[in-house]
Design a protein around this motif. Structure first.
Motif, mmCIF file in Angstrom:
data_model
loop_
_atom_site.group_PDB
_atom_site.id
_atom_site.type_symbol
_atom_site.label_atom_id
_atom_site.label_comp_id
_atom_site.label_asym_id
_atom_site.label_seq_id
_atom_site.Cartn_x
_atom_site.Cartn_y
_atom_site.Cartn_z
ATOM 1 N N VAL A 47 -38.499 -50.597 -0.459
ATOM 2 C CA VAL A 47 -39.012 -49.580 -1.386
ATOM 3 C C VAL A 47 -40.256 -50.093 -2.111
ATOM 4 N N ALA A 48 -40.281 -51.370 -2.453
ATOM 5 C CA ALA A 48 -41.395 -51.944 -3.212
ATOM 6 C C ALA A 48 -42.630 -52.225 -2.352
ATOM 7 N N THR A 49 -42.477 -52.215 -1.043
ATOM 8 C CA THR A 49 -43.598 -52.503 -0.152
ATOM 9 C C THR A 49 -44.473 -51.263 -0.007
ATOM 10 N N PRO A 50 -45.767 -51.388 -0.245
ATOM 11 C CA PRO A 50 -46.653 -50.233 -0.057
ATOM 12 C C PRO A 50 -46.576 -49.722 1.388
ATOM 13 N N ASP A 51 -46.699 -48.416 1.546
ATOM 14 C CA ASP A 51 -46.558 -47.795 2.871
ATOM 15 C C ASP A 51 -47.454 -48.453 3.915
ATOM 16 N N ASP A 52 -48.687 -48.758 3.540
ATOM 17 C CA ASP A 52 -49.627 -49.316 4.516
ATOM 18 C C ASP A 52 -49.321 -50.777 4.861
ATOM 19 N N LYS A 53 -48.390 -51.392 4.130
ATOM 20 C CA LYS A 53 -48.028 -52.790 4.394
ATOM 21 C C LYS A 53 -46.707 -52.926 5.157
ATOM 22 N N ILE A 59 -40.467 -49.701 11.446
ATOM 23 C CA ILE A 59 -40.287 -48.247 11.482
ATOM 24 C C ILE A 59 -39.852 -47.801 12.872
ATOM 25 N N GLU A 60 -40.424 -48.408 13.901
ATOM 26 C CA GLU A 60 -40.023 -48.090 15.279
ATOM 27 C C GLU A 60 -38.560 -48.485 15.509
ATOM 28 N N ALA A 61 -38.152 -49.634 14.992
ATOM 29 C CA ALA A 61 -36.770 -50.086 15.152
ATOM 30 C C ALA A 61 -35.803 -49.154 14.423
ATOM 31 N N VAL A 62 -36.187 -48.686 13.248
ATOM 32 C CA VAL A 62 -35.356 -47.740 12.498
ATOM 33 C C VAL A 62 -35.218 -46.435 13.282
ATOM 34 N N ALA A 63 -36.319 -45.951 13.838
ATOM 35 C CA ALA A 63 -36.288 -44.719 14.617
ATOM 36 C C ALA A 63 -35.389 -44.874 15.851
ATOM 37 N N ALA A 64 -35.486 -46.022 16.523
ATOM 38 C CA ALA A 64 -34.665 -46.266 17.709
ATOM 39 C C ALA A 64 -33.181 -46.338 17.339
ATOM 40 N N GLU A 65 -32.863 -46.995 16.240
ATOM 41 C CA GLU A 65 -31.472 -47.087 15.793
ATOM 42 C C GLU A 65 -30.935 -45.716 15.416
ATOM 43 N N TYR A 66 -31.768 -44.919 14.760
ATOM 44 C CA TYR A 66 -31.363 -43.565 14.381
ATOM 45 C C TYR A 66 -31.065 -42.732 15.627
ATOM 46 N N GLU A 67 -31.950 -42.780 16.612
ATOM 47 C CA GLU A 67 -31.757 -42.030 17.860
ATOM 48 C C GLU A 67 -30.460 -42.455 18.543
ATOM 49 N N PHE A 68 -30.250 -43.761 18.647
ATOM 50 C CA PHE A 68 -29.055 -44.280 19.296
ATOM 51 C C PHE A 68 -27.801 -43.803 18.569
ATOM 52 N N SER A 69 -27.790 -43.918 17.241
ATOM 53 C CA SER A 69 -26.624 -43.513 16.455
ATOM 54 C C SER A 69 -26.389 -42.012 16.537
ATOM 55 N N ALA A 70 -27.457 -41.240 16.517
ATOM 56 C CA ALA A 70 -27.329 -39.786 16.574
ATOM 57 C C ALA A 70 -26.716 -39.354 17.901
ATOM 58 N N LYS A 71 -27.134 -39.977 18.980
ATOM 59 C CA LYS A 71 -26.604 -39.632 20.298
ATOM 60 C C LYS A 71 -25.180 -40.143 20.475
#
Length: 78
Positions: A47-53, A59-71
């Motif tokens: 949360v404390a890390t600026p978006d550009d940092k 973010i790609e790993a979070v998206a992949a984990e979300y996809e896997f869990s959703a399926k």
């Protein structure tokens, strides 16, 4: 300190065990709560890390984990 609320989620047993073992190696054995403290600290750092940092690979790993869990957890809409 802000109010805390219970938040449940699934965690692989192997990942949990490895994380707890590493915490014990690095900071010593505590009675309980080390893993929860780690998760809270990591979330605060995110949360404390600026978006550009934020590392795009994270973010790609979070998206992949979300996809896997959703399926994996498809539920009937009946």
């Amino acid at each position: 300190m802000a109010n805390k609320n219970l938040f449940n989620f699934y965690l692989d047993d192997e990942v949990k065990n490895k994380a707890v073992e590493k915490l014990v190696r690095l900071s010593g054995d505590k009675p309980k709560g080390q893993l929860a403290a780690l998760i809270r600290v990591l979330l605060k750092q995110f949360v404390a890390t600026p978006d550009d940092k934020v590392n795009p690979l994270l973010i790609e790993a979070v998206a992949a984990e979300y996809e896997f869990s959703a399926k994996l957890n498809k539920r009937s809409r009946l």
